[in-house]
Design a protein around this motif. Structure first.
Motif, mmCIF file in Angstrom:
data_model
loop_
_atom_site.group_PDB
_atom_site.id
_atom_site.type_symbol
_atom_site.label_atom_id
_atom_site.label_comp_id
_atom_site.label_asym_id
_atom_site.label_seq_id
_atom_site.Cartn_x
_atom_site.Cartn_y
_atom_site.Cartn_z
ATOM 1 N N LYS A 222 136.142 53.727 -76.450
ATOM 2 C CA LYS A 222 137.608 53.672 -76.475
ATOM 3 C C LYS A 222 138.108 53.076 -77.799
ATOM 4 O O LYS A 222 137.672 51.989 -78.186
ATOM 5 C CB LYS A 222 138.078 52.812 -75.288
ATOM 6 N N THR A 223 139.010 53.797 -78.447
ATOM 7 C CA THR A 223 139.555 53.309 -79.717
ATOM 8 C C THR A 223 140.489 52.130 -79.448
ATOM 9 O O THR A 223 141.318 52.177 -78.533
ATOM 10 C CB THR A 223 140.307 54.437 -80.442
ATOM 11 N N ALA A 224 140.342 51.088 -80.236
ATOM 12 C CA ALA A 224 141.118 49.868 -79.988
ATOM 13 C C ALA A 224 141.491 49.195 -81.302
ATOM 14 O O ALA A 224 140.910 49.478 -82.350
ATOM 15 C CB ALA A 224 140.305 48.893 -79.140
ATOM 16 N N MET A 225 142.460 48.294 -81.206
ATOM 17 C CA MET A 225 142.773 47.417 -82.332
ATOM 18 C C MET A 225 142.100 46.069 -82.063
ATOM 19 O O MET A 225 142.114 45.581 -80.925
ATOM 20 C CB MET A 225 144.281 47.220 -82.467
ATOM 21 N N ARG A 226 141.484 45.506 -83.095
ATOM 22 C CA ARG A 226 140.840 44.194 -82.964
ATOM 23 C C ARG A 226 141.779 43.108 -83.479
ATOM 24 O O ARG A 226 142.348 43.255 -84.561
ATOM 25 C CB ARG A 226 139.548 44.128 -83.796
ATOM 26 N N ILE A 227 141.929 42.038 -82.722
ATOM 27 C CA ILE A 227 142.651 40.869 -83.213
ATOM 28 C C ILE A 227 141.635 39.727 -83.224
ATOM 29 O O ILE A 227 141.119 39.347 -82.177
ATOM 30 C CB ILE A 227 143.839 40.485 -82.301
ATOM 31 N N SER A 228 141.343 39.223 -84.412
ATOM 32 C CA SER A 228 140.335 38.179 -84.544
ATOM 33 C C SER A 228 141.033 36.943 -85.124
ATOM 34 O O SER A 228 141.511 36.977 -86.257
ATOM 35 C CB SER A 228 139.243 38.692 -85.490
ATOM 36 N N VAL A 229 141.122 35.893 -84.331
ATOM 37 C CA VAL A 229 141.893 34.714 -84.757
ATOM 38 C C VAL A 229 140.913 33.634 -85.209
ATOM 39 O O VAL A 229 140.238 33.025 -84.391
ATOM 40 C CB VAL A 229 142.775 34.178 -83.602
ATOM 41 N N GLU B 130 139.718 25.554 -80.542
ATOM 42 C CA GLU B 130 140.426 25.729 -79.268
ATOM 43 C C GLU B 130 141.812 26.348 -79.497
ATOM 44 O O GLU B 130 142.264 27.186 -78.719
ATOM 45 C CB GLU B 130 140.524 24.387 -78.524
ATOM 46 N N ARG B 131 142.468 25.940 -80.604
ATOM 47 C CA ARG B 131 143.782 26.523 -80.918
ATOM 48 C C ARG B 131 143.642 28.029 -81.152
ATOM 49 O O ARG B 131 144.398 28.834 -80.604
ATOM 50 C CB ARG B 131 144.381 25.847 -82.167
ATOM 51 N N ASN B 132 142.675 28.431 -81.955
ATOM 52 C CA ASN B 132 142.495 29.856 -82.231
ATOM 53 C C ASN B 132 142.217 30.642 -80.939
ATOM 54 O O ASN B 132 142.703 31.758 -80.772
ATOM 55 C CB ASN B 132 141.358 30.091 -83.239
ATOM 56 N N CYS B 133 141.467 30.043 -80.024
ATOM 57 C CA CYS B 133 141.176 30.737 -78.758
ATOM 58 C C CYS B 133 142.431 30.833 -77.887
ATOM 59 O O CYS B 133 142.682 31.859 -77.251
ATOM 60 C CB CYS B 133 140.056 30.031 -78.000
ATOM 61 N N ARG B 134 143.212 29.757 -77.898
ATOM 62 C CA ARG B 134 144.474 29.784 -77.139
ATOM 63 C C ARG B 134 145.388 30.856 -77.726
ATOM 64 O O ARG B 134 146.058 31.609 -77.014
ATOM 65 C CB ARG B 134 145.128 28.387 -77.212
#
Ligand SMILES: Cc1ncc(COP(=O)(O)O)c(C=O)c1O
Length: 448
Positions: free
Chosen positions: A418-425, A356-360
């Motif tokens: 669409k070119t994007a940056m991924r943020i994976s927590v 849940e923290r990572n999703c927040r």
């Protein structure tokens, strides 16, 4: 003789402590220094302590800080210190985790971890499982059971006869299935090019209205957690429909299946437990060391029939569970030990808190970047964020600047053109301060 282990533990702690402050990506000097390793194979023996010092001096600086708190590339996760410690102890045991009669300790601990996982994921009692190297092999393992199961219902024995002359199996996946799932299907002789691909919506979810009519032996592969958006296929709608038509339903839940373990996220995977097989990773969101994946099959006998071996020299006779009856490998390390440690030490509350923290934190990234004027391309339902900094070139330029700044690390992707940056927590180690520091670095890089 064993003091080298103290030295390794000291160096490992030094390395892990350095991760909070060192640049996430190694610099060019560190990469150039790797040339020091290009020596001929030594003719004579030497003190391993000297080689360990060389490793630490030359290779540690050339690592990407994937285990650190500000690594948001791919879908990675760090290693909980307890899980790493269990990995070290299990390494010292050096058990060949194949047969209960020879390695009762690790066989039993894997059984305990499996029971906990079946419970945690709400899978049906009697579900069988195996500890494999990652989600790729977990998909392969579960889909081998699926292939044999659907043909077995028609009286065709794949273990004995192979696929020569077998009734054809229809395989259905979404357009957004992970490439390793397609690879697994190819390795199983089911062909990558003959898969029926169902269209997806703007979040990458399989469109329920695009599901073709199911006839004959069929495997439907669904996804829990899209690599780019974190989205989930509509299990509640698709699984009952597929079952009514006699299909086997497999779910690739490399990281998304863990949503089951968090009360605030559980609604995302409602109905997933009704499938017939599941694949997930432990080395991603459970934060255990590489390599660690998990395959589950509702009917344990079908998994066992696909994987079990017997040989005169092997002590396979036992009323207990032989780990090698459930995995493609015979010999392997006891990777279930770290899984057991992560589950036991975090407990239900700790697991839920981490997910849940990572999703927040992912939502915080999205809100802040949106407020700074950048476009968020996905609905942030889980731990994945897609951000565009403008044109494709501009976005790639900002990603490169973020990577070279070294505060954090994110990779790029192309999402529906669409070119994007991924943020994976996905790391146990990521604090809210790490998120703020990373956000500041991103906004700084995008302001240039
Ligand atoms: C949905 C999905 N399936 C499968 C995989 C492959 O996992 P692994 O690299 O652990 O084999 C990934 C990796 O990110 C994934 O996101």
């Amino acid at each position: 003789m064993y003091t080298i282990l103290d030295d390794a533990a000291r160096r490992a702690q030094g390395y892990l402590r350095s991760l909070a402050e060192r640049p996430v990506a190694p610099d060019a000097t560190a990469a150039a220094a790797l040339r020091q390793l290009d020596e001929p194979l030594p003719a004579a023996s030497s003190d391993p302590a000297e080689s360990l010092a060389l490793l630490d001096r030359v290779v540690s600086p050339a690592t990407l800080a994937m285990a650190g708190p500000r690594f948001f590339g791919f879908v990675i996760g760090g290693s909980l210190p307890g899980a790493l410690a269990a990995n070290w102890l299990a390494g010292a045991w050096d058990q060949n985790a194949a047969l209960y009669a020879s390695v009762p300790g690790v066989s039993h601990i894997e059984l305990v971890a499996l029971r906990w996982l079946v419970d945690l994921f709400d899978l049906p009692a009697g579900t069988g499982g195996g500890f494999v190297t990652g989600a790729t092999v977990a998909n392969f393992t579960a889909l081998a059971a699926a292939r044999n199961g659907v043909l077995g219902r028609l009286g065709w024995n794949v273990e004995a006869q192979g696929l020569f002359g077998a009734p054809p199996i229809t395989v259905i996946t979404g357009e957004e299935a992970h490439p390793t799932l397609l690879k697994s299907l190819g390795m199983l002789g089911l062909g990558r090019a003959r898969i029926l691909r169902v269209p997806v919506d703007d979040q990458g979810r399989m469109r329920a209205d695009g599901l073709p009519a199911i006839r004959g032996p069929t495997i439907l592969c669904l996804q829990a957690g899209n690599l780019n958006t974190g989205s989930f296929d509509p299990f509640g709608d698709l699984i009952p429909r597929a079952h009514a038509a006699g299909a086997w339903v497999h779910v690739d839940g490399a990281f998304g299946l863990w949503a089951k373990a968090a009360p605030a996220l559980r609604h995302l995977v409602e109905g997933v437990e009704k499938a017939d097989s599941w694949a997930t990773d432990a080395h991603k969101w459970l934060n255990v060391p590489y390599d660690s994946g998990l395959a589950f099959v509702r009917d344990a006998h079908t998994l066992k029939a696909a994987m079990a071996i017997t040989a005169e020299y092997l002590p396979t006779e036992t009323s207990e569970r032989n780990p090698c009856d459930f995995t493609p490998e015979l010999s392997r390390r006891a990777r279930g030990v770290e899984v057991w440690m992560a589950l036991r030490s975090l407990g239900r509350a700790g697991l839920a808190e981490m997910f849940e923290r990572n999703c927040r934190q992912a939502r915080r990234f999205a809100e802040n970047l949106r407020a700074a004027g950048f476009e968020i391309l996905n609905d942030v339902v889980l731990n994945q964020v897609l951000v565009s900094f403008g044109s494709a070139d501009r976005t790639r330029e900002v990603i490169a600047r973020i990577q070279s700044d070294g505060t954090c690390w994110c990779g790029g992707t192309v999402w529906q053109g669409k070119t994007a940056m991924r943020i994976s927590v996905c790391s146990w180690a990521t604090t809210d301060q790490d998120v703020e520091r990373s956000l500041a670095a991103m906004v700084r890089a995008a302001a240039v």
